[in-house]
Design a protein around this motif. Structure first.
Motif, PDB file in Angstrom:
ATOM      1  N   LEU A 128       0.812  -1.216   0.000  1.00 35.35           N
ATOM      2  CA  LEU A 128       0.000   0.000   0.000  1.00 35.35           C
ATOM      3  C   LEU A 128       0.846   1.267   0.000  1.00 35.35           C
ATOM      4  O   LEU A 128       2.066   1.217   0.018  1.00 35.35           O
ATOM      5  CB  LEU A 128      -0.947  -0.019   1.207  1.00 35.35           C
ATOM      6  CG  LEU A 128      -1.923  -1.203   1.233  1.00 35.35           C
ATOM      7  CD1 LEU A 128      -2.710  -1.219   2.529  1.00 35.35           C
ATOM      8  CD2 LEU A 128      -2.863  -1.153   0.039  1.00 35.35           C
ATOM      9  N   TRP A 129       0.171   2.395  -0.019  1.00 36.51           N
ATOM     10  CA  TRP A 129       0.829   3.690  -0.101  1.00 36.51           C
ATOM     11  C   TRP A 129       0.879   4.341   1.290  1.00 36.51           C
ATOM     12  O   TRP A 129       0.065   4.048   2.155  1.00 36.51           O
ATOM     13  CB  TRP A 129       0.070   4.589  -1.078  1.00 36.51           C
ATOM     14  CG  TRP A 129      -1.337   4.909  -0.663  1.00 36.51           C
ATOM     15  CD1 TRP A 129      -1.760   6.011   0.018  1.00 36.51           C
ATOM     16  CD2 TRP A 129      -2.514   4.111  -0.891  1.00 36.51           C
ATOM     17  NE1 TRP A 129      -3.117   5.966   0.224  1.00 36.51           N
ATOM     18  CE2 TRP A 129      -3.612   4.812  -0.316  1.00 36.51           C
ATOM     19  CE3 TRP A 129      -2.749   2.883  -1.517  1.00 36.51           C
ATOM     20  CZ2 TRP A 129      -4.909   4.316  -0.359  1.00 36.51           C
ATOM     21  CZ3 TRP A 129      -4.046   2.397  -1.557  1.00 36.51           C
ATOM     22  CH2 TRP A 129      -5.106   3.101  -0.989  1.00 36.51           C
ATOM     23  N   THR A 133      -5.326   7.897   5.671  1.00 38.69           N
ATOM     24  CA  THR A 133      -6.738   8.055   5.350  1.00 38.69           C
ATOM     25  C   THR A 133      -7.511   6.784   5.699  1.00 38.69           C
ATOM     26  O   THR A 133      -6.941   5.696   5.826  1.00 38.69           O
ATOM     27  CB  THR A 133      -6.916   8.346   3.851  1.00 38.69           C
ATOM     28  OG1 THR A 133      -6.433   7.221   3.097  1.00 38.69           O
ATOM     29  CG2 THR A 133      -6.141   9.587   3.445  1.00 38.69           C
ATOM     30  N   TRP A 134      -8.837   6.944   5.821  1.00 37.31           N
ATOM     31  CA  TRP A 134      -9.688   5.787   6.108  1.00 37.31           C
ATOM     32  C   TRP A 134      -9.669   4.797   4.954  1.00 37.31           C
ATOM     33  O   TRP A 134      -9.754   3.578   5.159  1.00 37.31           O
ATOM     34  CB  TRP A 134     -11.114   6.251   6.392  1.00 37.31           C
ATOM     35  CG  TRP A 134     -11.268   6.788   7.775  1.00 37.31           C
ATOM     36  CD1 TRP A 134     -11.398   8.095   8.147  1.00 37.31           C
ATOM     37  CD2 TRP A 134     -11.276   6.028   8.991  1.00 37.31           C
ATOM     38  NE1 TRP A 134     -11.486   8.207   9.516  1.00 37.31           N
ATOM     39  CE2 TRP A 134     -11.418   6.950  10.058  1.00 37.31           C
ATOM     40  CE3 TRP A 134     -11.169   4.667   9.281  1.00 37.31           C
ATOM     41  CZ2 TRP A 134     -11.465   6.549  11.388  1.00 37.31           C
ATOM     42  CZ3 TRP A 134     -11.218   4.266  10.614  1.00 37.31           C
ATOM     43  CH2 TRP A 134     -11.363   5.197  11.643  1.00 37.31           C
ATOM     44  N   LYS A 137      -6.743   2.598   5.369  1.00 34.44           N
ATOM     45  CA  LYS A 137      -6.960   1.674   6.485  1.00 34.44           C
ATOM     46  C   LYS A 137      -7.873   0.511   6.078  1.00 34.44           C
ATOM     47  O   LYS A 137      -7.681  -0.628   6.515  1.00 34.44           O
ATOM     48  CB  LYS A 137      -7.541   2.425   7.680  1.00 34.44           C
ATOM     49  CG  LYS A 137      -6.548   3.375   8.347  1.00 34.44           C
ATOM     50  CD  LYS A 137      -7.148   4.043   9.554  1.00 34.44           C
ATOM     51  CE  LYS A 137      -6.153   5.020  10.182  1.00 34.44           C
ATOM     52  NZ  LYS A 137      -4.956   4.323  10.701  1.00 34.44           N
ATOM     53  N   ILE A 138      -8.866   0.798   5.237  1.00 37.63           N
ATOM     54  CA  ILE A 138      -9.750  -0.269   4.748  1.00 37.63           C
ATOM     55  C   ILE A 138      -8.956  -1.249   3.885  1.00 37.63           C
ATOM     56  O   ILE A 138      -9.068  -2.474   4.030  1.00 37.63           O
ATOM     57  CB  ILE A 138     -10.929   0.334   3.960  1.00 37.63           C
ATOM     58  CG1 ILE A 138     -11.861   1.091   4.916  1.00 37.63           C
ATOM     59  CG2 ILE A 138     -11.701  -0.760   3.219  1.00 37.63           C
ATOM     60  CD1 ILE A 138     -12.903   1.933   4.220  1.00 37.63           C
ATOM     61  N   TYR A 139      -8.136  -0.706   2.988  1.00 35.75           N
ATOM     62  CA  TYR A 139      -7.288  -1.567   2.162  1.00 35.75           C
ATOM     63  C   TYR A 139      -6.308  -2.360   3.025  1.00 35.75           C
ATOM     64  O   TYR A 139      -6.017  -3.524   2.744  1.00 35.75           O
ATOM     65  CB  TYR A 139      -6.514  -0.726   1.142  1.00 35.75           C
ATOM     66  CG  TYR A 139      -7.250  -0.483  -0.152  1.00 35.75           C
ATOM     67  CD1 TYR A 139      -7.461  -1.522  -1.053  1.00 35.75           C
ATOM     68  CD2 TYR A 139      -7.727   0.779  -0.483  1.00 35.75           C
ATOM     69  CE1 TYR A 139      -8.132  -1.310  -2.244  1.00 35.75           C
ATOM     70  CE2 TYR A 139      -8.405   1.009  -1.669  1.00 35.75           C
ATOM     71  CZ  TYR A 139      -8.604  -0.039  -2.545  1.00 35.75           C
ATOM     72  OH  TYR A 139      -9.272   0.174  -3.717  1.00 35.75           O
ATOM     73  N   GLU A 140      -5.788  -1.721   4.061  1.00 39.92           N
ATOM     74  CA  GLU A 140      -4.848  -2.394   4.958  1.00 39.92           C
ATOM     75  C   GLU A 140      -5.505  -3.600   5.628  1.00 39.92           C
ATOM     76  O   GLU A 140      -4.909  -4.681   5.714  1.00 39.92           O
ATOM     77  CB  GLU A 140      -4.355  -1.407   6.015  1.00 39.92           C
ATOM     78  CG  GLU A 140      -3.320  -1.971   6.968  1.00 39.92           C
ATOM     79  CD  GLU A 140      -2.873  -0.944   7.990  1.00 39.92           C
ATOM     80  OE1 GLU A 140      -2.828  -1.282   9.184  1.00 39.92           O
ATOM     81  OE2 GLU A 140      -2.576   0.204   7.587  1.00 39.92           O
ATOM     82  N   ALA A 141      -6.736  -3.430   6.083  1.00 42.43           N
ATOM     83  CA  ALA A 141      -7.462  -4.542   6.701  1.00 42.43           C
ATOM     84  C   ALA A 141      -7.709  -5.655   5.679  1.00 42.43           C
ATOM     85  O   ALA A 141      -7.565  -6.847   5.990  1.00 42.43           O
ATOM     86  CB  ALA A 141      -8.785  -4.044   7.270  1.00 42.43           C
TER      87      ALA A 141
END
Length: 236
Positions: A128-129, A133-134, A137-141
């Motif tokens: 990820l980058w 941002t939220w 965080k969604i992509y991280e999860a």
């Protein structure tokens, strides 16, 4: 109008399925192949090309000196687990106990501290980058779930140790060991390993070479916790 809406929904669904398929393939590929660099490194390289002045040296992507877990001192494996994620081997990507403690501390003292697991850090660093941002965080999860579903714990820990930021121009355990202690990561003593792990929350501010008293306190705590880490499962 209904036909247009239906077509739009189909296109959106197809796009989401394609993104899921590509991300799954990307994560699965890195289970077997070592990433030559991370997206954090790539983003920083691009940003430096855009923002650096004519007299400034742009950021260079560092070559990762890859080491398997067996080539890294067990002292460092224990120290990193003790410092960063003590329940790494028992959770499934998210440490809800740590999250609850972080929320309780934030509400009681307004002090914000991280609750990221090693799996979450790998997802963030490798795929990820750099952003808070939220959406990120969604992509991280999402990527954390993919990692936990497709990679064994041993692989997650190996990739973490080889891609984590350990200071300016220092990426991975081998590079950090040679820069700060002039030795291979396989030869680190418990004290040296604990000091390397101690700077991980802020490696661009703290230095193992000139440790503050606060850093030495972190080192002592990590050394006390190291022997509690059940690392035999990932070192087999």
């Amino acid at each position: 109008m209904k036909g247009l809406l239906k077509r739009s929904l189909k296109i959106l669904a197809a796009g989401l399925l394609l993104l899921c398929a590509l991300s799954f393939a990307e994560v699965l590929a890195f289970r077997f192949f070592n990433p030559p660099f991370t997206t954090f490194m790539a983003w920083r390289w691009v940003a430096s090309r855009i923002q650096s002045g004519p007299d400034e040296e742009p950021y260079r992507i560092v070559r990762i000196q890859w080491r398997t877990l067996r080539q890294v001192s067990p002292n460092l494996v224990k120290a990193v687990l003790a410092a960063e994620d003590q329940r790494f081997l028992s959770h499934h990507g998210f440490d809800f106990i740590e999250i609850q403690e972080a929320l309780r501390e934030m509400l009681s003292s307004r002090r914000i501290r991280g609750a990221s697991t090693i799996s979450m850090q790998v997802a963030r660093t490798v795929f990820l980058w750099p952003s808070r941002t939220w959406l990120r965080k969604i992509y991280e999860a999402y990527y954390t779930l993919l990692l936990e579903l497709t990679w064994p714990k041993k692989r997650i820990l190996e990739v973490y140790l080889n891609t984590v930021d350990w200071g300016e121009g220092v990426v991975g355990a081998e590079s950090a060991s040679r820069k700060y202690f002039r030795r291979s990561s396989a030869e680190l003593t418990p004290s040296e390993a604990a000091m390397l792990a101690a700077i991980l929350p802020n490696p661009h501010y703290w230095s193992p070479v000139k440790p503050t008293e606060h850093l030495r306190e972190r080192q002592r705590k990590i050394m006390n916790d190291m022997e509690k880490m059940p690392v035999s499962r990932v070192l087999r």
